[in-house]
Motif scaffolding. Structure first.
Motif, mmCIF file in Angstrom:
data_model
loop_
_atom_site.group_PDB
_atom_site.id
_atom_site.type_symbol
_atom_site.label_atom_id
_atom_site.label_comp_id
_atom_site.label_asym_id
_atom_site.label_seq_id
_atom_site.Cartn_x
_atom_site.Cartn_y
_atom_site.Cartn_z
ATOM 1 N N GLY A 129 0.810 -1.207 0.000
ATOM 2 C CA GLY A 129 0.000 0.000 0.000
ATOM 3 C C GLY A 129 0.848 1.263 0.000
ATOM 4 N N SER A 130 1.991 1.208 0.660
ATOM 5 C CA SER A 130 2.897 2.363 0.667
ATOM 6 C C SER A 130 3.512 2.585 -0.711
ATOM 7 C CB SER A 130 4.019 2.156 1.687
ATOM 8 O OG SER A 130 3.500 2.098 2.993
ATOM 9 N N LEU A 131 3.843 1.484 -1.377
ATOM 10 C CA LEU A 131 4.448 1.597 -2.702
ATOM 11 C C LEU A 131 3.463 2.025 -3.772
ATOM 12 C CD1 LEU A 131 6.857 -1.476 -2.887
ATOM 13 C CD2 LEU A 131 7.482 0.933 -2.891
ATOM 14 N N PHE A 132 2.210 1.619 -3.622
ATOM 15 C CA PHE A 132 1.222 1.909 -4.661
ATOM 16 C C PHE A 132 0.223 2.986 -4.260
ATOM 17 C CE2 PHE A 132 2.720 -2.395 -5.713
ATOM 18 C CZ PHE A 132 3.233 -2.097 -6.964
ATOM 19 N N GLY A 133 0.504 3.678 -3.155
ATOM 20 C CA GLY A 133 -0.346 4.781 -2.739
ATOM 21 C C GLY A 133 0.114 6.091 -3.354
ATOM 22 N N PRO A 134 -0.466 7.200 -2.930
ATOM 23 C CA PRO A 134 -0.155 8.506 -3.514
ATOM 24 C C PRO A 134 1.315 8.906 -3.428
ATOM 25 C CG PRO A 134 -2.115 8.643 -2.142
ATOM 26 C CD PRO A 134 -1.543 7.274 -1.940
ATOM 27 N N THR A 135 2.016 8.487 -2.375
ATOM 28 C CA THR A 135 3.433 8.869 -2.242
ATOM 29 C C THR A 135 4.388 7.778 -2.725
ATOM 30 O OG1 THR A 135 3.507 8.098 0.060
ATOM 31 C CG2 THR A 135 2.936 10.414 -0.308
ATOM 32 N N GLY A 136 3.855 6.711 -3.293
ATOM 33 C CA GLY A 136 4.691 5.609 -3.767
ATOM 34 C C GLY A 136 5.656 6.001 -4.871
ATOM 35 N N GLY A 137 5.325 7.031 -5.634
ATOM 36 C CA GLY A 137 6.214 7.473 -6.710
ATOM 37 C C GLY A 137 7.553 7.959 -6.210
ATOM 38 N N TYR A 138 7.565 8.546 -5.017
ATOM 39 C CA TYR A 138 8.842 8.982 -4.441
ATOM 40 C C TYR A 138 9.691 7.753 -4.127
ATOM 41 C CZ TYR A 138 6.456 13.430 -4.031
ATOM 42 O OH TYR A 138 5.777 14.578 -4.322
ATOM 43 N N GLY A 160 19.692 14.020 -8.984
ATOM 44 C CA GLY A 160 18.909 12.968 -8.336
ATOM 45 C C GLY A 160 17.733 13.513 -7.551
ATOM 46 N N MET A 161 17.944 14.650 -6.863
ATOM 47 C CA MET A 161 16.868 15.265 -6.099
ATOM 48 C C MET A 161 15.721 15.668 -7.015
ATOM 49 S SD MET A 161 15.667 18.759 -4.909
ATOM 50 C CE MET A 161 16.848 19.647 -5.801
ATOM 51 N N PHE A 162 16.050 16.307 -8.144
ATOM 52 C CA PHE A 162 14.999 16.707 -9.072
ATOM 53 C C PHE A 162 14.341 15.487 -9.724
ATOM 54 C CE2 PHE A 162 16.916 20.976 -8.889
ATOM 55 C CZ PHE A 162 15.758 21.709 -8.667
ATOM 56 N N MET A 163 15.106 14.426 -9.920
ATOM 57 C CA MET A 163 14.544 13.214 -10.515
ATOM 58 C C MET A 163 13.494 12.601 -9.600
ATOM 59 S SD MET A 163 16.550 9.825 -11.835
ATOM 60 C CE MET A 163 17.371 10.746 -13.111
ATOM 61 N N VAL A 164 13.804 12.429 -8.329
ATOM 62 C CA VAL A 164 12.844 11.809 -7.411
ATOM 63 C C VAL A 164 11.638 12.716 -7.203
ATOM 64 C CG1 VAL A 164 13.775 12.567 -5.162
ATOM 65 C CG2 VAL A 164 12.668 10.355 -5.358
ATOM 66 N N LEU A 165 11.845 14.021 -7.160
ATOM 67 C CA LEU A 165 10.711 14.934 -7.012
ATOM 68 C C LEU A 165 9.803 14.897 -8.241
ATOM 69 C CD1 LEU A 165 12.227 18.091 -5.273
ATOM 70 C CD2 LEU A 165 10.749 16.341 -4.284
ATOM 71 N N THR A 166 10.388 14.786 -9.413
ATOM 72 C CA THR A 166 9.593 14.733 -10.643
ATOM 73 C C THR A 166 8.760 13.463 -10.708
ATOM 74 O OG1 THR A 166 11.228 16.091 -11.798
ATOM 75 C CG2 THR A 166 9.725 14.788 -13.161
ATOM 76 N N VAL A 167 9.390 12.317 -10.462
ATOM 77 C CA VAL A 167 8.660 11.039 -10.491
ATOM 78 C C VAL A 167 7.591 11.030 -9.402
ATOM 79 C CG1 VAL A 167 8.871 8.536 -10.156
ATOM 80 C CG2 VAL A 167 10.592 9.760 -11.494
ATOM 81 N N GLY A 168 7.955 11.457 -8.212
ATOM 82 C CA GLY A 168 7.012 11.455 -7.102
ATOM 83 C C GLY A 168 5.834 12.379 -7.318
ATOM 84 N N THR A 169 6.100 13.560 -7.873
ATOM 85 C CA THR A 169 5.019 14.524 -8.111
ATOM 86 C C THR A 169 4.068 14.037 -9.198
ATOM 87 O OG1 THR A 169 6.434 16.347 -7.390
ATOM 88 C CG2 THR A 169 4.520 16.919 -8.735
ATOM 89 N N ALA A 170 4.611 13.465 -10.266
ATOM 90 C CA ALA A 170 3.757 12.928 -11.331
ATOM 91 C C ALA A 170 2.873 11.804 -10.781
ATOM 92 C CB ALA A 170 4.606 12.431 -12.500
ATOM 93 N N TRP A 171 3.461 10.932 -9.975
ATOM 94 C CA TRP A 171 2.719 9.825 -9.358
ATOM 95 C C TRP A 171 1.638 10.382 -8.422
ATOM 96 C CZ3 TRP A 171 4.722 4.525 -9.449
ATOM 97 C CH2 TRP A 171 4.030 3.627 -8.643
ATOM 98 N N LEU A 172 2.008 11.380 -7.613
ATOM 99 C CA LEU A 172 1.074 12.002 -6.683
ATOM 100 C C LEU A 172 -0.118 12.598 -7.431
ATOM 101 C CD1 LEU A 172 0.520 12.900 -3.714
ATOM 102 C CD2 LEU A 172 1.790 14.992 -4.257
ATOM 103 N N LYS A 173 0.144 13.262 -8.544
ATOM 104 C CA LYS A 173 -0.918 13.863 -9.358
ATOM 105 C C LYS A 173 -1.914 12.802 -9.807
ATOM 106 C CE LYS A 173 -2.358 15.573 -13.688
ATOM 107 N NZ LYS A 173 -3.760 15.237 -13.533
ATOM 108 N N ILE A 174 -1.396 11.675 -10.282
ATOM 109 C CA ILE A 174 -2.252 10.611 -10.802
ATOM 110 C C ILE A 174 -3.011 9.898 -9.682
ATOM 111 C CG2 ILE A 174 -2.237 8.369 -11.984
ATOM 112 C CD1 ILE A 174 0.227 9.536 -13.596
ATOM 113 N N PHE A 175 -2.290 9.459 -8.640
ATOM 114 C CA PHE A 175 -2.907 8.632 -7.605
ATOM 115 C C PHE A 175 -3.772 9.423 -6.622
ATOM 116 C CE2 PHE A 175 -0.083 5.538 -9.292
ATOM 117 C CZ PHE A 175 -0.663 4.323 -9.004
ATOM 118 N N ALA A 176 -3.471 10.708 -6.436
ATOM 119 C CA ALA A 176 -4.292 11.524 -5.534
ATOM 120 C C ALA A 176 -5.313 12.337 -6.318
ATOM 121 C CB ALA A 176 -3.404 12.437 -4.701
#
Length: 189
Positions: free
Chosen positions: A81-90, A122-138
């Motif tokens: 659930g942590s991996l596939f939830g709204p913050t899982g993209g990070y 790397g910081m911008f990479m994780v923020l980009t992936v995480g934010t895109a995932w957050l947009k979709i899942f939330a």
């Protein structure tokens, strides 16, 4: 050093860094959507010290431990659930982040300046992936996702990138001097 001794040493070091990531994940500053944690600092340290292969492997081990339910993610959470939830993209974004940091340093050199550049990328990479995932899942707008999952983390992310570079290069050089860490070619780091 024999091949089996080398593999055992690298397995132990990889597991140690997976544990370090889990420990630093518990250093948390809560925010409404996504908390600020020590995970990204630990990812930067692992990749800066171990390079692309073993830094990434330590992240995969960490994510595997969390995926099976061991509470190693932020706020002592774990499970799929942590991996596939709204913050899982990070969390998922940690894999390409660790690889890119280590790869950049291996292709350039393990210097403080290069480590800062690699960790900022790397910081911008994780923020980009995480934010895109957050947009979709939330189910957020791009503005909402950027304001909740990207913008608040830029300054802290830059500070963690510099810390990971400084500490990582320092530890890497000390391990090299002590002959405690070896690459696949059996040369001391």
């Amino acid at each position: 050093m024999t091949e089996s001794n080398f593999k055992l040493r690298m397995m132990i070091i990889t597991a140690l860094f997976a544990a370090i990531i889990g420990i630093l994940a518990q250093v948390t500053i809560p925010l409404p959507l996504v908390p600020i944690t020590g995970q990204t600092l630990a990812i930067g340290l692992a990749a800066t010290i171990l390079g692309a292969k073993y830094g990434t492997l330590s992240v995969v081990v960490y994510l595997g431990l969390g995926a099976v339910g061991i509470p190693v993610f932020a706020q002592m959470s774990g499970g799929l659930g942590s991996l596939f939830g709204p913050t899982g993209g990070y969390l998922v974004g940690f894999i390409p982040t660790a690889f890119s940091i280590g790869y950049y340093l291996e292709k350039t050199s393990f210097t403080f300046i290069n480590a800062i550049i690699a960790n900022v990328i790397g910081m911008f990479m994780v923020l980009t992936v995480g934010t895109a995932w957050l947009k979709i899942f939330a189910n957020l707008s791009w503005t909402g996702a950027l304001m909740g999952g990207f913008v608040p983390f830029i300054l802290v992310g830059l500070i963690k990138a510099v810390l990971a570079a400084w500490i990582g290069i320092s530890v890497r050089h000390r391990l090299k001097s002590a002959g405690l860490l070896y690459l696949e070619d059996k040369k001391a780091l």
